[in-house]
Enzyme design. Structure first.
Site, mmCIF file in Angstrom:
data_model
loop_
_atom_site.group_PDB
_atom_site.id
_atom_site.type_symbol
_atom_site.label_atom_id
_atom_site.label_comp_id
_atom_site.label_asym_id
_atom_site.label_seq_id
_atom_site.Cartn_x
_atom_site.Cartn_y
_atom_site.Cartn_z
ATOM 1 N N LYS A 212 0.753 -1.171 0.024
ATOM 2 C CA LYS A 212 -0.359 0.024 -0.052
ATOM 3 C C LYS A 212 0.944 1.150 0.017
ATOM 4 O O LYS A 212 1.018 1.861 1.017
ATOM 5 C CB LYS A 212 -0.889 -0.007 0.988
ATOM 6 N N LYS B 34 -4.510 -13.822 -1.599
ATOM 7 C CA LYS B 34 -5.496 -13.209 -0.576
ATOM 8 C C LYS B 34 -6.906 -13.628 -0.960
ATOM 9 O O LYS B 34 -7.248 -14.671 -1.527
ATOM 10 C CB LYS B 34 -5.457 -11.695 -1.131
ATOM 11 N N GLU C 295 -3.794 -15.778 3.153
ATOM 12 C CA GLU C 295 -4.283 -14.966 3.820
ATOM 13 C C GLU C 295 -5.690 -15.854 4.562
ATOM 14 O O GLU C 295 -6.258 -16.304 3.610
ATOM 15 C CB GLU C 295 -4.936 -13.558 3.384
ATOM 16 N N ASP D 142 -5.839 -12.378 9.053
ATOM 17 C CA ASP D 142 -6.449 -11.264 8.537
ATOM 18 C C ASP D 142 -7.704 -10.606 9.526
ATOM 19 O O ASP D 142 -8.421 -11.380 9.842
ATOM 20 C CB ASP D 142 -7.105 -11.253 7.370
#
Length: 281
Positions: free
Chosen positions: A134, A166, A196, A217
């Site tokens: 990010k 993910k 994840e 997560d």
């Protein structure tokens, strides 16, 4: 970490072109070309310095003819009022490079400062603080370098570094086991697989297919402690989601190996630094 000079120069040149375009309508019409000045950088807050050599390079590319004496290096802990560097030379160069250099220096120092706060908070535990993808477009390597200066470590730099499943990958493909098995058929032997997981049942499934790294997560601390017990060292555990300086110590004490924070790069507060030209008066 040693960043390629061509990469740094490309960022600086793009930033200068964005800020100046053709001429500096103020400085070019006000300051004689032969005019010289002395200037300095001063910290307006306390934190960790990062990006000083890049700031120096800005003035070299903005016109040159400026000597740059660095007093504090990357990684130095600075306090409000500390003089970071002194410059002397072309006033036009100093004025044209001022904002670009400060934008980079303040942003990178802000990341290093925020990372250092988190790294200090997890000391004595099993956890390392890392960044994420990010990042701001075009600035990833600078931002990730700043994380290391602050005492953190880097997650993958891009999608080529590791195979990371993910939630959207898993949901699109039809489950953890099917997705991991399909990946293992195609990836090279040096590529690690990270998955994840959103529940402890998904954690057990990821362990059953021998994933090297498992991201927990948005789990709470009780769930993470249970995840650590279930995993029993068979994979690295990464905690991610809604982690801040306020709760990072509690997360680290669950026994996870990695704590990743997107906020280190995507929404960090710039570190306050000013450039001051010394008056002749």
């Amino acid at each position: 970490m040693k960043l390629l000079q061509c990469y740094i120069d490309n960022i600086i040149n793009n930033a200068l072109m964005e800020d100046i375009s053709y001429i500096d309508a103020t400085a070019d019409n006000l300051i004689p070309e032969e005019h010289t000045s002395k200037a300095y950088y001063v910290a307006k807050a306390s934190g960790v310095l990062c990006g000083i050599d890049i700031a120096k390079r800005v003035f070299e590319l903005a016109g040159g003819n400026v000597s740059f004496n660095i007093l504090l290096r990357d990684g130095a802990k600075v306090n409000e009022g500390d003089i970071i560097a002194e410059m002397e030379g072309s006033t036009l160069t100093l004025l044209k490079g001022e904002r670009t250099a400060l934008n980079i220096l303040q942003h990178m120092s802000g990341i290093a400062t925020a990372t250092n706060v988190c790294a200090e908070l997890v000391k004595g535990t099993n956890a390392h603080v890392t960044d994420t993808r990010k990042t701001l477009p075009g600035l990833r390597a600078l931002q990730k370098y700043a994380v290391t200066v602050g005492g953190g470590k880097n997650h993958r730099f891009n999608l080529s570094d590791a195979a990371m499943l993910k939630d959207n990958h898993i949901d699109a493909y039809g489950g953890i086991t099917a997705a991991v098995n399909a990946l293992r058929e195609k990836i090279g032997h040096t590529v690690k697989v990270e998955v994840e997981v959103r529940t402890l049942d998904e954690l057990r499934e990821a362990l059953s297919v021998n994933c090297e790294i498992i991201m927990l997560d948005n789990m709470n601390c009780d769930q993470m402690r249970e995840a650590v017990a279930i995993t029993d060292g068979k994979a690295l555990l990464e905690a991610s989601g809604n982690i801040t300086a306020d709760n990072i110590r509690s997360v680290a004490e669950t026994g996870v190996n990695i704590i990743s924070l997107g906020a280190l790069t995507h929404s960090v507060k710039a570190f306050d630094i000013s450039m001051k030209i010394k008056s002749d008066k």
